[in-house]
Design a protein around this motif. Sequence first.
Motif, short mmCIF file in Angstrom:
data_model
loop_
_atom_site.label_atom_id
_atom_site.label_comp_id
_atom_site.label_asym_id
_atom_site.label_seq_id
_atom_site.Cartn_x
_atom_site.Cartn_y
_atom_site.Cartn_z
N SER A 1 18.60 9.04 -19.19
CA SER A 1 18.89 7.62 -18.95
C SER A 1 17.71 6.90 -18.30
O SER A 1 17.59 5.68 -18.39
CB SER A 1 20.14 7.46 -18.10
OG SER A 1 19.88 7.81 -16.74
N GLU B 1 24.47 2.48 -18.48
CA GLU B 1 23.48 1.39 -18.36
C GLU B 1 22.10 2.02 -18.32
O GLU B 1 21.49 2.14 -17.25
CB GLU B 1 23.74 0.58 -17.09
CG GLU B 1 23.00 -0.76 -17.04
CD GLU B 1 23.58 -1.79 -17.99
OE1 GLU B 1 22.80 -2.33 -18.79
OE2 GLU B 1 24.79 -2.04 -17.94
N GLU C 1 15.75 -0.06 -19.33
CA GLU C 1 15.38 -1.12 -20.27
C GLU C 1 14.53 -0.53 -21.41
O GLU C 1 13.61 0.25 -21.19
CB GLU C 1 14.59 -2.20 -19.54
CG GLU C 1 14.26 -3.41 -20.38
CD GLU C 1 13.51 -4.48 -19.60
OE1 GLU C 1 13.04 -5.44 -20.23
OE2 GLU C 1 13.40 -4.34 -18.37
N SER D 1 18.22 2.47 -26.22
CA SER D 1 19.36 1.99 -27.01
C SER D 1 20.66 2.17 -26.25
O SER D 1 21.12 3.30 -26.05
CB SER D 1 19.42 2.74 -28.34
OG SER D 1 20.63 2.46 -29.02
N ARG D 2 21.26 1.05 -25.84
CA ARG D 2 22.51 1.16 -25.09
C ARG D 2 23.65 1.70 -25.95
O ARG D 2 24.45 2.52 -25.48
CB ARG D 2 22.90 -0.18 -24.47
CG ARG D 2 24.03 0.01 -23.46
CD ARG D 2 24.34 -1.22 -22.66
NE ARG D 2 25.34 -0.90 -21.66
CZ ARG D 2 26.38 -1.65 -21.38
NH1 ARG D 2 26.56 -2.80 -22.03
NH2 ARG D 2 27.25 -1.30 -20.46
N LEU E 1 25.85 4.82 -24.81
CA LEU E 1 27.30 4.70 -24.64
C LEU E 1 28.03 5.78 -25.43
O LEU E 1 29.05 6.32 -24.98
CB LEU E 1 27.77 3.30 -25.09
CG LEU E 1 27.45 2.15 -24.14
CD1 LEU E 1 27.86 0.82 -24.78
CD2 LEU E 1 28.16 2.33 -22.80
#
Length: 517
Positions: free
Chosen positions: A335, A424, A427, A430-431, A435
């Motif tokens: 992440s 989250e 930046e 790919s969110r 997810l």
Amino acid sequence: MQFLLAFIVVAPLLGSAAALLPAPPGLKGKNPEQAVLRHGVTVTGVILAAAVALTLGFDHDAPSRFQATTDISWIQALNVRIHLGIDGISLPLLLMTALLFFLCALYSYFKLPAGPSPKAFVALLLVLESGTLATFAVLDLLLFFLAFEMVLIPMYFLIARWGGAQRQAAAWKFILYTLLGSVVMLLGLLLIGVTSGTFDMVALASDNGRELSHTTQLLAVLAIGLGLAVKTPMWPLHSWLPDAHTAAPTVGSVLLAGVLLKMGTYGFVRILLPVTPDGMATFAPYLGAFAAVGIVYGSLACLALARKGNKGDLKRLIAYSSVGHMGFVLLGIASMTPTGVNGALFANIAHGLITGLLFFLVGALKDRYGTADLDTLAGATGAALYGRAPRMGAFLAFAAVASLGLPGLAGFWGEMLALFGAFEPAEGLSRPAFLTYMAIGAFGTLLTAAYLLIVVRRVCMGDPKAGPELAVPDIQRYEFAAWTPLVALTVLAGLWPAVLLGLTDPAVQKLLAGGNS
């Protein structure tokens, strides 16, 4: 502080050499074998005391700063330095390593695994301790590689000479996998050092990859990440782990799961995240995907082993559970967020404490029943530990619910923070993909609860009066002494996570910010 850290790294090597020497006449006692085992307990105890003193002397108001540093020129031609230091990321791992080695030495004093000379066993154990402690303390890429490799030979011999059935094949598989991964990792480390002009990890982290081209970072992440992924182990590079755990002696399994696996994930955090941030950002979605698959794969493998009639070995089951738990660690790292990386570091510590306890317990069960086969242990009426050995049954049930991530125990926080990090991601990542990984990871927690509760039901429950009479001794004093600290720390970390997060968070924030607090 500076002396303490250097002492912690070097003293096990000196203790290892001393273990091979004849014992002084006054220390031989009635049994020379017990004398060398007592030496192992003493050396690891002194190292643990030094680690505790180092923790007490650590400036907890500045955990992002490297402390107790030593920086001495070693090989001038290659600009390699003996650079040691600890911050809030490495201190908890250093302390946990010292604790687990002391508990293993104490356990071995009373329950030495069958094998060759106790002198060789203690000497190898201390060399292994030096290598693992050095891995978490060095701040030079080449020194990190040397420490990383230093643990392979001792662990190979601990499995091959003191292990159980199929130990030779398991030991060879362990060393071949890890050596091949390490060769590729060395190429990546040399690429970074030669390109940037330094092997100093602090300077490289502060530079934050600005001196390395995008292509160089990609190649470095691919090479170093492959070597670290084998040690972690990441699916699908995990296949050496179940065999190694199944064949290893009890203390070998405890140290393999509690310490050696952490060296791989520590390398991701300490080297790849700060030194090659662009390369990590490119590969992070793939790392997250492998992590998510590993979580589910490990849980499904455990479910298959736990089913009646599948002749599942409990040690093998816990080994596969490690694949799933380390998947959460890798997901948090992938992440690239402070939340996720903090979760990964917390999960590292939690896994070391809980899985170390589980392997201690399964080793004790195997000693009592002569097997770790789940079908044999359960039998027609169940092993019925609650009735035959209630304290051992209680310890096993505690370790199981801690491993499944029960709120209030250490296993909960690392997994939760890793999932929050995936919710989250950093930046540029790919969110939607993360997810999806988060959803898969959450499903994995349900599978984890399922197989662990099946194990507890089959091993702990049943009618102790039914079937043949089995004299199963309950927990012995030395076992209680070796296991209770792990239980206490699991509860402490679960009820008071700020103790650990207060150390790691400032250091992680600085690390992800490119060396700027």
